[in-house]
Design an enzyme around this catalytic site. Structure first.
Site, short mmCIF file in Angstrom:
data_model
loop_
_atom_site.label_atom_id
_atom_site.label_comp_id
_atom_site.label_asym_id
_atom_site.label_seq_id
_atom_site.Cartn_x
_atom_site.Cartn_y
_atom_site.Cartn_z
N TYR A 166 43.00 29.75 33.79
CA TYR A 166 43.65 30.24 32.59
C TYR A 166 44.84 29.38 32.19
CZ TYR A 166 40.96 34.58 33.12
OH TYR A 166 39.96 35.51 33.23
N LYS A 201 35.09 30.94 45.96
CA LYS A 201 33.77 30.32 45.76
C LYS A 201 33.79 28.98 46.50
CE LYS A 201 29.64 30.58 43.88
NZ LYS A 201 28.63 31.45 44.51
N ASP A 229 30.58 36.17 43.94
CA ASP A 229 29.35 36.81 43.45
C ASP A 229 28.90 37.92 44.40
OD1 ASP A 229 28.98 34.75 45.26
OD2 ASP A 229 27.20 33.93 44.30
N ASP A 252 40.65 38.94 37.49
CA ASP A 252 40.52 39.55 36.17
C ASP A 252 39.19 40.30 36.08
OD1 ASP A 252 40.71 40.21 33.51
OD2 ASP A 252 40.73 38.16 32.76
N ASP A 255 38.55 44.74 36.84
CA ASP A 255 37.96 45.60 35.81
C ASP A 255 36.69 46.27 36.33
OD1 ASP A 255 39.94 45.04 34.04
OD2 ASP A 255 38.75 43.81 32.69
#
Length: 371
Positions: free
Chosen positions: A145, A196, A228, A252, A256
């Site tokens: 980001y 990852k 994942d 992020d 959620d």
């Protein structure tokens, strides 16, 4: 006696209603534990624009800098937002500016599903165990980001290329890792670090640094999980998680996803933490939901997320763990007694009683006064 200075910024929509209940709860804590809270209210969001022409008035920002923590409501009114430029809207001009001004690099989002609210969870009861209790710790100021270069460029023949750069330094990973391990020490003493590392250089560094930091916390168990697989495991067996440590983008997304397990945004608090100076950690505490202008002023909003955000403030900024636990217990007692605001009410539950914002706040206060 130390005075804890709190900037209470209620904001828009249901913000003032739920903030009122949180302050009511803090006053009950103040009396019960012989504490002193200096709570000063100030406008922010559209309330700030109406008061002084700014979503984050200079006086409100100054108040925050003079305080030990900020207890925040919510900002933004969809019907009014289009009337001003995007950069002046509350979400950008207030929220993002506060994060920048106070260096808030760590976001903590607890997701809890009491057994009494099992009906609110989208998972089958057998996947919920004895209740879900997860803390997602997200790094807020690094990663894709914020990494540079970040641009979209023409590459000829009518084609474009978009570039986002994922960047982390050792120091950035270390400081968010310390936050996670310290949080785990206050909970069930387990950290699951999400990365990852099988394909990303960032993931390799992340895993190495987190492992080194973890060695400084021998009382906390550490494991690593690819992002994942973590997304899948949240749906298959969420009860395996205690603290989930995530970089910015992964956090992020996963926070959620995890939030959906709680059944209602009205139950979900959050904390954004800055640097620790001595024993003091500056924090920004807010409910996960929005302004809900359609129910504002109707005594319908669920104040629990705002109340639990106040409990996080006591725990992480003020180190008042017993007082924070008293709020948590009082909320649990209110839920166990069958009290429900509309967002968590199940008509099929004959033992449930539908109540309003004020009544739920009163019940939490009563639970503090009469544990």
């Amino acid at each position: 006696m130390k005075t804890f200075r709190i900037a209470a910024l209620a904001g828009d929509g249901i913000g003032p209603e739920v903030m009122r209940e949180a302050i009511k709860v803090l006053r009950a804590i103040e009396t019960k534990f012989s504490l002193t809270f200096a709570i000063t209210e100030a406008p922010v969001g559209w309330a700030g624009i109406d008061a002084s022409g700014q979503a984050l008035p200079d006086a409100t920002l100054a108040l925050g800098k003079q305080s030990d923590a900020i207890l925040f409501g919510s900002v933004g009114l969809p019907d009014r937002d289009p009337t001003i430029p995007k950069e002046q809207r509350p979400e950008r001009a207030a929220l993002l500016r506060i994060r920048k001004e106070f260096g808030l690099f760590a976001n903590l989002r607890p997701v809890q599903l009491p057994k009494a609210l099992a009906h609110s969870c989208p998972l089958r009861p057998d996947r919920q165990g004895n209740g879900i209790d997860i803390l997602v710790v997200r790094e807020l100021t690094g990663g894709m980001y914020f990494g540079q270069p970040k641009k979209t460029e023409d590459i000829g023949n009518g084609q474009q290329r978009a570039i986002d750069t994922m960047v982390y330094t050792t120091a950035e990973i270390e400081r968010i890792a310390h936050v996670s391990f310290r949080a785990a020490q206050l909970r069930r003493k387990k950290v699951t670090s999400i990365d990852k590392a099988n394909v990303l250089e960032n993931g390799v560094l992340w895993r190495d640094v987190v492992t080194r930091v973890g060695a400084q916390y021998p009382d906390v168990a550490l494991d690593h999980m690819f992002v994942d697989n973590a997304a899948m495991q949240l749906m298959l067996k969420p009860t395996q998680f205690d603290v989930m440590l995530c970089e910015n983008m992964f956090g992020d997304i996963l926070s959620d996803e995890a939030a959906a397990l709680g059944g209602s945004l009205g139950m979900l608090p959050s904390a954004s933490l800055g640097a620790t100076t001595g024993e003091q950690t500056f924090g920004f505490y807010e409910p996960a939901g929005g302004t809900a202008p359609d129910i504002a002023g109707k005594n319908l909003a669920n104040p629990i997320a705002q109340i639990l955000s106040a409990a996080l403030m006591l725990r992480y900024s003020f180190k008042l763990h017993e007082a924070a636990s008293a709020i948590d217990s009082a909320v649990a007692k209110a839920i166990d007694s069958g009290l429900r605001t509309g967002d968590i009410f199940n008509p099929a539950d004959t033992a449930a009683q539908k109540v309003g914002t004020r009544e739920m706040g009163d019940a939490v206060v009563h639970g503090i006064q009469h544990p």
